[in-house]
Design an enzyme around this catalytic site. Structure first.
Site, PDB file in Angstrom:
ATOM      1  N   LYS A  54       0.756  -1.422  -0.236  1.00 13.54           N
ATOM      2  CA  LYS A  54      -0.191  -0.103   0.120  1.00 13.54           C
ATOM      3  C   LYS A  54       1.071   1.090   0.015  1.00 13.54           C
ATOM      4  O   LYS A  54       0.545   2.139  -0.678  1.00 13.54           O
ATOM      5  CB  LYS A  54      -0.548   0.000   1.354  1.00 13.54           C
ATOM      6  CG  LYS A  54      -2.045  -1.188   1.437  1.00 13.54           C
ATOM      7  CD  LYS A  54      -2.810  -1.448   2.115  1.00 13.54           C
ATOM      8  CE  LYS A  54      -4.036  -2.725   2.493  1.00 13.54           C
ATOM      9  NZ  LYS A  54      -4.132  -2.947   3.649  1.00 13.54           N
ATOM     10  N   GLN A  98      -4.227  -1.720   9.894  1.00 12.41           N
ATOM     11  CA  GLN A  98      -4.095  -3.088   9.106  1.00 12.41           C
ATOM     12  C   GLN A  98      -5.143  -4.417  10.250  1.00 12.41           C
ATOM     13  O   GLN A  98      -4.201  -4.630  11.689  1.00 12.41           O
ATOM     14  CB  GLN A  98      -2.466  -4.020   8.791  1.00 12.41           C
ATOM     15  CG  GLN A  98      -2.706  -4.361   8.083  1.00 12.41           C
ATOM     16  CD  GLN A  98      -3.386  -4.092   6.469  1.00 12.41           C
ATOM     17  OE1 GLN A  98      -3.370  -3.418   5.928  1.00 12.41           O
ATOM     18  NE2 GLN A  98      -4.189  -5.487   6.273  1.00 12.41           N
ATOM     19  N   ASP A 121     -10.888   2.897   4.412  1.00 14.23           N
ATOM     20  CA  ASP A 121     -11.366   0.999   4.116  1.00 14.23           C
ATOM     21  C   ASP A 121     -13.095   0.916   4.286  1.00 14.23           C
ATOM     22  O   ASP A 121     -12.538   0.531   3.834  1.00 14.23           O
ATOM     23  CB  ASP A 121     -10.848   0.747   5.149  1.00 14.23           C
ATOM     24  CG  ASP A 121      -9.184   0.139   4.707  1.00 14.23           C
ATOM     25  OD1 ASP A 121      -9.021  -0.488   3.524  1.00 14.23           O
ATOM     26  OD2 ASP A 121      -8.582  -0.588   5.741  1.00 14.23           O
TER      27      ASP A 121
END
Ligand code: NAP
Length: 285
Positions: A54, A98, A121
Site C-alpha cells: 500500500k 491493518q 477502508d
C-alpha cells in the site's frame, strides 16, 4: 461458450493513472498531496507485505505515505493516541489500521475510532451506515473495485438478478448495498443458504467471496452470466485459486475474472482513489 476475461490488472492500472492525475491536480490546488497513514501493529509477515504494498502504491501515484509501526505489545492507549493524532493532522487524508491486530486489542473498536471522513477502508460504523442509507461516503475498497470492474466491462446492473455468495462486513454486505444502489435485484447467500447451486444459477451477475478454493462449479453458473471471483485461496502445493472453478465456469459464463489478476489488483487501486476522494472531501470540494 468461452468467456471474455475481465482483466483486473488493466483496469487497476487505468485507475492508478487517473489517481496520479487527480493527485497532481490536488497538489497544484492546495500546495500539498493527499496523504495516507497506515498503522501496522506487530510483525505479522502477511500484514507487513500488505502494508508495504500500500505504501509503495502511494509513492507511485504521488500520495504522501505515513507508515506507522507499533510493537506487537503496544497498548490500546498507544494506538488510540496515534489514531487521534492522525485524525487531527490535516496532512493525513486517509487512515487505515491493518487487520488483524494482536489478540489483546480489538480491531473493530480501533477501526471505529478513525474519523469517518478519513476512513479509506470504509469499515467504520459511520461509513457502513452512510452506505446503507444511500448517503455519500467512503466505500469499502474491494466491493468498490468490483463495481468499477463491472462498469468498465459495460455490465448494466439495473434490474439484473445479482447473487453475492458471502456476507462478511468486509465484502459481502457492502457489495450487496452497492449493487442495490445501482438498482440490481440482490440476493445475498451464505453458509446457511438452502440449495446454493440453484440460487447461484439465478444470477445474471454472480459474485463469490467465500474463501473455499473452486467451490463454485460450472453447473452453478447460468449460461451467459458475468462471474466475479473475489476468493484468494493459497493452495497447499503453492499457487493461488479463486472460489470459482475457473476452467469449467469459463465454458458457461459470458465474462469472468481470473485469480490472480481479477479483483485482487483493484483493491489497492481503489484504496488510492478513496484517499484522493477523502482529501477532496476534507478540502470542502
Ligand atoms: P469471511 O469473512 O470468512 O466470510 C466468508 C463468507 O462466506 C461468510 O459469509 C460465510 O457464510 C460464507 N461461506 C463460508 N462457507 C460457505 C459455504 N460452504 N457456502 C456458502 N457460503 C459460505 O471472508 P471474506 O473476508 O468475505 O473473504 C472471502 C474471500 O474473499 C477470501 O478468500 C478472501 O481472501 C477474499 N478476499 C479477497 C479480497 C481481495 O482484495 N481480492 C478482499 C477481501 C476478501 P456465514 O456468514 O454463514 O459464515
Amino acid at each position: 461458450m468461452s468467456a471474455t476475461i475481465i482483466d483486473g490488472k488493466r483496469v487497476a492500472a487505468q485507475v492508478r493513472q487517473e489517481v496520479a492525475a487527480d493527485v497532481a491536480a490536488f497538489a497544484d490546488r492546495y500546495g500539498r498531496p493527499p496523504g495516507l497513514a497506515t498503522i501496522l501493529i506487530g510483525e505479522d509477515p502477511a500484514s507487513a507485505v500488505y502494508v508495504g504494498g500500500k505504501q509503495r502504491a502511494c509513492a507511485e501515484v504521488g500520495i504522501q505515505g505515513f507508515d506507522h509501526r507499533l510493537d506487537a505489545d503496544a497498548s490500546r492507549e498507544q494506538v488510540v493516541t496515534l489514531i487521534e493524532q492522525l485524525n487531527a493532522d490535516p496532512a493525513v487524508s486517509g487512515i487505515l489500521c491493518q487487520l488483524p491486530v494482536p489478540g489483546h486489542l480489538d480491531g473493530v473498536e480501533l477501526t471505529n475510532l478513525i474519523d469517518s471522513d478519513k476512513d479509506v477502508d470504509g469499515l467504520t460504523i459511520a461509513s457502513a451506515g452512510r452506505l446503507a442509507l444511500g448517503l455519500p461516503g467512503l466505500r469499502s475498497c474491494t466491493p468498490a473495485g468490483v463495481l468499477r470492474l463491472l462498469d468498465d466491462h459495460g455490465v448494466d446492473l439495473e434490474g439484473k438478478e445479482t447473487v453475492v455468495i458471502g456476507r462478511s462486513n468486509l465484502f459481502g454486505k457492502p457489495m450487496a448495498q452497492l449493487l442495490l444502489s445501482r438498482n440490481a435485484t440482490v440476493t445475498t447467500a451464505h453458509s446457511r443458504t438452502t440449495d446454493l447451486p440453484e440460487v447461484a444459477r439465478r444470477a445474471d451477475v454472480l459474485i463469490v467471496a467465500v474463501g473455499r478454493p473452486r467451490m463454485v462449479a460450472s453447473d452453478w453458473v447460468k449460461p451467459g452470466a458475468v462471474v466475479i471471483d473475489v476468493g484468494m485461496n493459497r493452495l497447499d502445493g503453492g499457487g493461488l485459486a479463486g472460489d470459482v472453478d475457473f476452467d469449467g465456469a469459463s465454458e458457461v459464463a459470458a465474462a469472468i475474472t481470473p485469480v490472480p489478476g481479477g479483483v485482487g489488483p483493484m483493491t489497492i487501486a481503489q484504496l488510492l482513489a478513496n484517499t484522493v476522494q477523502a482529501a477532496r472531501l476534507q478540502a470542502g470540494e
